[in-house]
Motif scaffolding. Structure first.
Motif, PDB file in Angstrom:
ATOM      1  N   MET C   1       5.179   4.292  -8.264  1.00  0.00           N
ATOM      2  CA  MET C   1       5.192   5.730  -7.985  1.00  0.00           C
ATOM      3  C   MET C   1       5.482   6.004  -6.515  1.00  0.00           C
ATOM      4  SD  MET C   1       2.173   7.245 -10.446  1.00  0.00           S
ATOM      5  CE  MET C   1       0.937   6.025  -9.984  1.00  0.00           C
ATOM      6  N   LYS C   2       5.972   7.162  -6.243  1.00  0.00           N
ATOM      7  CA  LYS C   2       6.352   7.553  -4.881  1.00  0.00           C
ATOM      8  C   LYS C   2       5.181   8.351  -4.269  1.00  0.00           C
ATOM      9  CE  LYS C   2      10.533   9.163  -2.518  1.00  0.00           C
ATOM     10  NZ  LYS C   2       9.791   9.767  -1.428  1.00  0.00           N
ATOM     11  N   ILE C   3       4.631   7.801  -3.201  1.00  0.00           N
ATOM     12  CA  ILE C   3       3.425   8.391  -2.615  1.00  0.00           C
ATOM     13  C   ILE C   3       3.655   8.754  -1.149  1.00  0.00           C
ATOM     14  CG2 ILE C   3       1.001   7.959  -2.010  1.00  0.00           C
ATOM     15  CD1 ILE C   3       0.946   5.984  -4.399  1.00  0.00           C
ATOM     16  N   GLY C   4       3.271   9.979  -0.786  1.00  0.00           N
ATOM     17  CA  GLY C   4       3.257  10.362   0.621  1.00  0.00           C
ATOM     18  C   GLY C   4       1.853  10.134   1.171  1.00  0.00           C
ATOM     19  N   PHE C   5       1.726   9.396   2.279  1.00  0.00           N
ATOM     20  CA  PHE C   5       0.411   9.012   2.803  1.00  0.00           C
ATOM     21  C   PHE C   5       0.292   9.480   4.253  1.00  0.00           C
ATOM     22  CE2 PHE C   5      -3.236   6.661   3.992  1.00  0.00           C
ATOM     23  CZ  PHE C   5      -3.826   6.114   2.848  1.00  0.00           C
ATOM     24  N   VAL C   6      -0.727  10.295   4.530  1.00  0.00           N
ATOM     25  CA  VAL C   6      -0.906  10.821   5.892  1.00  0.00           C
ATOM     26  C   VAL C   6      -2.252  10.368   6.449  1.00  0.00           C
ATOM     27  CG1 VAL C   6      -1.006  12.890   7.323  1.00  0.00           C
ATOM     28  CG2 VAL C   6       0.506  12.829   5.332  1.00  0.00           C
ATOM     29  N   GLY C   7      -2.246   9.669   7.564  1.00  0.00           N
ATOM     30  CA  GLY C   7      -3.472   9.212   8.221  1.00  0.00           C
ATOM     31  C   GLY C   7      -3.641   7.712   8.087  1.00  0.00           C
ATOM     32  N   LEU C   8      -3.222   6.972   9.134  1.00  0.00           N
ATOM     33  CA  LEU C   8      -3.202   5.501   9.060  1.00  0.00           C
ATOM     34  C   LEU C   8      -4.193   4.899  10.050  1.00  0.00           C
ATOM     35  CD1 LEU C   8       0.696   5.212   8.855  1.00  0.00           C
ATOM     36  CD2 LEU C   8      -0.920   5.008   6.943  1.00  0.00           C
ATOM     37  N   GLY C   9      -5.399   5.363  10.053  1.00  0.00           N
ATOM     38  CA  GLY C   9      -6.423   4.834  10.965  1.00  0.00           C
ATOM     39  C   GLY C   9      -7.039   3.553  10.426  1.00  0.00           C
ATOM     40  N   HIS C  10      -8.260   3.248  10.887  1.00  0.00           N
ATOM     41  CA  HIS C  10      -8.957   2.019  10.478  1.00  0.00           C
ATOM     42  C   HIS C  10      -9.103   1.923   8.963  1.00  0.00           C
ATOM     43  CE1 HIS C  10      -9.770   0.870  14.514  1.00  0.00           C
ATOM     44  NE2 HIS C  10     -10.482   1.949  14.797  1.00  0.00           N
ATOM     45  N   MET C  11      -9.278   3.042   8.307  1.00  0.00           N
ATOM     46  CA  MET C  11      -9.410   3.043   6.848  1.00  0.00           C
ATOM     47  C   MET C  11      -8.052   3.264   6.180  1.00  0.00           C
ATOM     48  SD  MET C  11     -12.588   2.492   6.028  1.00  0.00           S
ATOM     49  CE  MET C  11     -12.653   3.030   4.316  1.00  0.00           C
ATOM     50  N   GLY C  12      -7.318   4.257   6.680  1.00  0.00           N
ATOM     51  CA  GLY C  12      -6.064   4.649   6.033  1.00  0.00           C
ATOM     52  C   GLY C  12      -5.036   3.523   6.013  1.00  0.00           C
ATOM     53  N   ALA C  13      -4.903   2.775   7.091  1.00  0.00           N
ATOM     54  CA  ALA C  13      -3.872   1.740   7.169  1.00  0.00           C
ATOM     55  C   ALA C  13      -4.060   0.683   6.070  1.00  0.00           C
ATOM     56  CB  ALA C  13      -3.868   1.109   8.563  1.00  0.00           C
ATOM     57  N   PRO C  14      -5.243   0.069   5.963  1.00  0.00           N
ATOM     58  CA  PRO C  14      -5.379  -0.939   4.889  1.00  0.00           C
ATOM     59  C   PRO C  14      -5.280  -0.327   3.487  1.00  0.00           C
ATOM     60  CG  PRO C  14      -7.470  -0.629   6.076  1.00  0.00           C
ATOM     61  CD  PRO C  14      -6.423   0.083   6.850  1.00  0.00           C
ATOM     62  N   MET C  15      -5.714   0.925   3.330  1.00  0.00           N
ATOM     63  CA  MET C  15      -5.570   1.580   2.025  1.00  0.00           C
ATOM     64  C   MET C  15      -4.086   1.721   1.664  1.00  0.00           C
ATOM     65  SD  MET C  15      -8.589   4.448   2.519  1.00  0.00           S
ATOM     66  CE  MET C  15      -8.179   5.460   1.095  1.00  0.00           C
ATOM     67  N   ALA C  16      -3.284   2.137   2.623  1.00  0.00           N
ATOM     68  CA  ALA C  16      -1.848   2.304   2.376  1.00  0.00           C
ATOM     69  C   ALA C  16      -1.190   0.954   2.085  1.00  0.00           C
ATOM     70  CB  ALA C  16      -1.199   2.981   3.579  1.00  0.00           C
ATOM     71  N   LEU C  17      -1.612  -0.069   2.834  1.00  0.00           N
ATOM     72  CA  LEU C  17      -1.065  -1.416   2.589  1.00  0.00           C
ATOM     73  C   LEU C  17      -1.341  -1.854   1.153  1.00  0.00           C
ATOM     74  CD1 LEU C  17      -1.926  -3.210   5.962  1.00  0.00           C
ATOM     75  CD2 LEU C  17       0.372  -2.869   5.005  1.00  0.00           C
ATOM     76  N   ASN C  18      -2.537  -1.553   0.663  1.00  0.00           N
ATOM     77  CA  ASN C  18      -2.861  -1.938  -0.711  1.00  0.00           C
ATOM     78  C   ASN C  18      -2.026  -1.172  -1.734  1.00  0.00           C
ATOM     79  OD1 ASN C  18      -4.717  -4.057  -0.492  1.00  0.00           O
ATOM     80  ND2 ASN C  18      -6.359  -2.635   0.097  1.00  0.00           N
ATOM     81  N   LEU C  19      -1.681   0.067  -1.405  1.00  0.00           N
ATOM     82  CA  LEU C  19      -0.808   0.816  -2.324  1.00  0.00           C
ATOM     83  C   LEU C  19       0.582   0.159  -2.393  1.00  0.00           C
ATOM     84  CD1 LEU C  19      -1.722   4.545  -1.578  1.00  0.00           C
ATOM     85  CD2 LEU C  19      -2.224   3.242  -3.654  1.00  0.00           C
ATOM     86  N   LEU C  20       1.061  -0.294  -1.233  1.00  0.00           N
ATOM     87  CA  LEU C  20       2.343  -1.016  -1.211  1.00  0.00           C
ATOM     88  C   LEU C  20       2.258  -2.279  -2.066  1.00  0.00           C
ATOM     89  CD1 LEU C  20       3.412  -0.836   2.563  1.00  0.00           C
ATOM     90  CD2 LEU C  20       4.587   0.237   0.628  1.00  0.00           C
ATOM     91  N   LYS C  21       1.179  -3.034  -1.868  1.00  0.00           N
ATOM     92  CA  LYS C  21       0.981  -4.274  -2.639  1.00  0.00           C
ATOM     93  C   LYS C  21       0.927  -4.006  -4.126  1.00  0.00           C
ATOM     94  CE  LYS C  21      -1.676  -6.684   0.911  1.00  0.00           C
ATOM     95  NZ  LYS C  21      -3.072  -6.828   1.323  1.00  0.00           N
ATOM     96  N   ALA C  22       0.408  -2.833  -4.478  1.00  0.00           N
ATOM     97  CA  ALA C  22       0.294  -2.478  -5.897  1.00  0.00           C
ATOM     98  C   ALA C  22       1.642  -2.022  -6.471  1.00  0.00           C
ATOM     99  CB  ALA C  22      -0.748  -1.388  -6.087  1.00  0.00           C
TER     100      ALA C  22
END
Lengths: 296, 296, 296, 296
Positions: C1-22
């Motif tokens: 799926m195509k996801i727009g992600f805003v906020g790549l701080g200490h929490m956001g960055a690893p969360m976004a990385l996991n979405l990529l991995k998924a």
């Protein structure tokens, strides 16, 4: 002088009346038509908006419940800044957080106006009698300039420092007030339970190191001070919900200043407990009910 | 008059000296030989025990650190009750819990003696100057009878009610004092952080509803009140550990009376935090250090 | 799926990385170019604004420090609502007050979009491992629809009720957490001072009624739980300033709900005291330092 | 074995019954003739005094309300020490302050006896079922020696360290318990007010970092845990006045250890407020009534 006055509540209305009595010309605005009519009956002109009220005014006075109302009254399309002439000074007597006061100061300045925060103490009694204390935040020169206006509504006009410090003074004073009242209530209830006469205990505290306004002028134990709200069923006076608002400002300010506020935070919870039990309209000295129960 | 005096500490010694100055004859006892010698140099007679000190005395005064000491001094084999003549009145100026005071009153009565609790306020300064306030618990007649003795050591002799109420008055007053000081400290530190000048803030509180002894006489912020301990590095004055003792008595009394003591309990923890950080010997107004850190 | 992600701080960055991995396609925005580059290196597309990031996205995820940031990111001229297609769901994983979450829900709805509040627990460790718990506020149908997205970042996706209840769950849980940790710290320090071995005491509490996550998983006394931050100098874990933020949300929410919050308010002051002493970056279990001093 | 048992209250009676069931020979004393008769009906011998009860006993067990009772039972003219044979061990299962436990240990030793403090957790339910936890203070060798006796009354016999540490463990555990329960009550009431379902909130906390015995086993919100006292009108369970006693021991112990106890002190005031409003006999989880009012 020609004054635009916005906010005619329990405090604002008698303050505006006193400005009329002092010989000023008033144009007033309030969301309540009835509140405006009372002032009109005394000689003021009713306006259709804050913008209209301040049109042509040499001074502007605002007296509103919270910072959000001040922001709206200042910045709305039909608000104060839209109607005010350049160079006119806005006197905000609302009790709000110091940061908002500073923000409003900058807003006014950017608009070519001047702003002082001038919160009051003295309650509705002082507002009616014209004996309020004004705590003024702004430059020394600005302070001198607003004195003639404020002296129509109060008798003690104190300069606290730069913009915002009027609010700081108000908040810090009321933090002490909320804490001491809760402490005196606790001590008076304890003394009663331990068998000392309340008047005797009050008398001792008032001539000793426990002496404070909450004890010698406003003692929460009925009968100790004849003129205190406690002696007339906790009516009149300074409402619990107002104290709750001011302690909320104090603990929020402490949070913003990265300081703990142990005493203020606990006092705040006590007044909150009262309020959530339905006693928010009683004078804040009714906090003694938390200790004395139905006797209080 | 002939007075037996037991307990010559920081408070007891100057009190006994003032009794000598007032023309009384003193027989004194203390565990410290040095403390007794100071009194002897001033004209008192040294005794080998509380029993010896009160032998032949018309009045007995005790000034001891805590209830356990009073109990021991009264009831020991070589104690006061063993040496005192029938009918003599024991004046206990120690600060102790009201229940113990009442128990000692009964003990004395059972022994054919009379007892008043007469704790003081005014500190070592008042003890030396002879300007202490005495809070007297006992019958009105007993109160009248002890006045001539107490007036040799203080200038304000207040009748609080029956036995124990002297202690109740002391404890309740100091509960308010401990709470207000912590509240003023919190507010002054907050005001400083929010940018108001401390002297200005102190001045406003002292003419407004935040007015209290902790602010107008003993302000914890250095420089606001020139004569306050805060202005001389929190030396002299009323030590934190003493305030801690008194708040302990207050919260214990509340517990025994089945009453909550929210404000007292939190203030107690604040002074305890100070004390456990090594500041127990500083004046209790140093509680402001918990907010101002090393600046305090 | 195509996801727009805003906020790549200490929490956001690893969360976004996991979405990529998924296996999802990500378009990301953050004020930090470096934070965006890290994601770009992992396969995401960098966007020039929130509006650009969500352009063409089927889902939007925001992970921001506070409600003010969420408001700005949603409503700015180059914000999410300006760029999002009708019908797309916005998932806000920031921890904010429930009232703001409800307001954002209405804003989104008025714009033809859907909104869930989905704050997380599990910290940076859980964010990296993809084992976060999501507390989801929104309709049951909306909850089912967001599960596939959230399961790329966490393993426990809980439906809490209508919009805002995800925040309520987070705030109430962390209120309990902040209180229990302060309580366990107090008890462990007291036990040590009274002479019991800390590991023995921890063991007893953990098999008795004092059992809690703050004791059996995260004990603040060094050495009791080998994997706890206390055993590695209070590094890693959940920072004091974050706990302070969450307790601030809790006491603010209590204020808005007209309820007292005695325990939360005092715990908040304790973490505030730590933070103002310079320990705000340490794990929140370092609150035990207030009791143990330099040993803690 | 032949056991002398003193104190047959709500806890002591079922404990003594279990010793009988385990095959021991019991001689019992209590001020209540009725309490003694119940035990006599089950096979115990009634004694006329503590002294008589322990005459010829190989072990002594005491289960009394407070330290003053233990002191009296041990040292009275017709007390335990007057009747006990040399070398016999006294097991005190009362919950008292650690300092008194240590003092009693020395008293026993001076008399040629041995002493362990062995307070319990598990309530009247555990006492009846014989599933109590015993927290034992005394040497390792003494701990081993008392195990066979205690295993007749409980299933978890924990060695805490030297004399007094059994009490330390009990007090510290219950300090955490009192704090967490008040915290959970506050959070559950807040969650309800903010619109989340109580069972959902309980479920989230119990699988997250707010997890604790006060939430997952004994949740104060009615209906969250079917077996909790809250679900049956706060009856049964652990009475508020007992929690108040234990928090009093905890804050007193903190005072004696020169440590602050912010969380414990505030929790204590909350239970005190409940008790002074007449709810002292309800289960301590009824503290939620302070937040939920008549709904609680």
């Amino acid at each position: 002088m020609k004054i635009g006055f916005v906010g005619l509540g329990h405090m604002g209305a008698p303050m505006a009346l006193n400005l009329l009595k002092a010989g000023h010309t008033l144009s007033v605005f309030d969301l309540s038509e009835q509140a405006m009519q009372t002032l009109a009956d005394a000689g003021a002109t009713k306006a259709a908006s804050p913008k209209a009220a301040v049109s042509g005014a040499e001074w502007v006075v605002t007296m509103l419940p919270a910072a959000a109302h001040v922001r709206s009254v200042l910045t709305a399309e039909d608000g104060v800044l839209a109607g005010i002439a350049k160079g006119v000074t806005i006197i905000d007597s609302s009790t709000i957080d110091p940061a908002s006061a500073r923000e409003f100061g900058k807003l006014a300045q950017a608009h070519g106006n001047r702003f002082v925060d001038a919160p009051v103490s003295g309650g509705t009694g002082g507002a009616t009698a014209g004996t309020l204390t004004f705590m003024v935040g702004g430059s020394a020169e600005l302070y001198e300039s607003v004195k003639p206006v404020l002296s129509g509504m109060g008798k003690n006009i104190v300069h606290c420092g730069d913009t915002g410090t009027g609010q700081v003074a108000k908040i810090c004073n009321n933090l002490v007030l909320g804490v001491t009242m809760a402490g005196v209530a606790e001590a008076m209830a304890l003394g009663e339970a331990l068998g000392i006469d309340a008047k005797v205990l009050g008398g001792i505290m008032n001539t000793s190191t426990g002496r404070c306004w909450s004890s010698d002028t406003y003692n929460p134990f009925p009968g100790v001070i004849e003129t205190a709200p406690s002696t007339r069923g906790y009516t009149g006076g300074f409402g619990t919900d107002l104290m709750l608002k001011d302690l909320g400002l104090a603990t929020d300010a402490a949070k913003s200043a990265h300081l703990p506020a142990f005493m203020g935070a606990i006092a705040q919870q006590l007044y909150q407990a009262m309020s959530s039990q339905g006693d928010g309209k009683l004078d804040f000295s009714a906090v003694i009910k938390l200790y004395r129960g139905t006797k209080g």
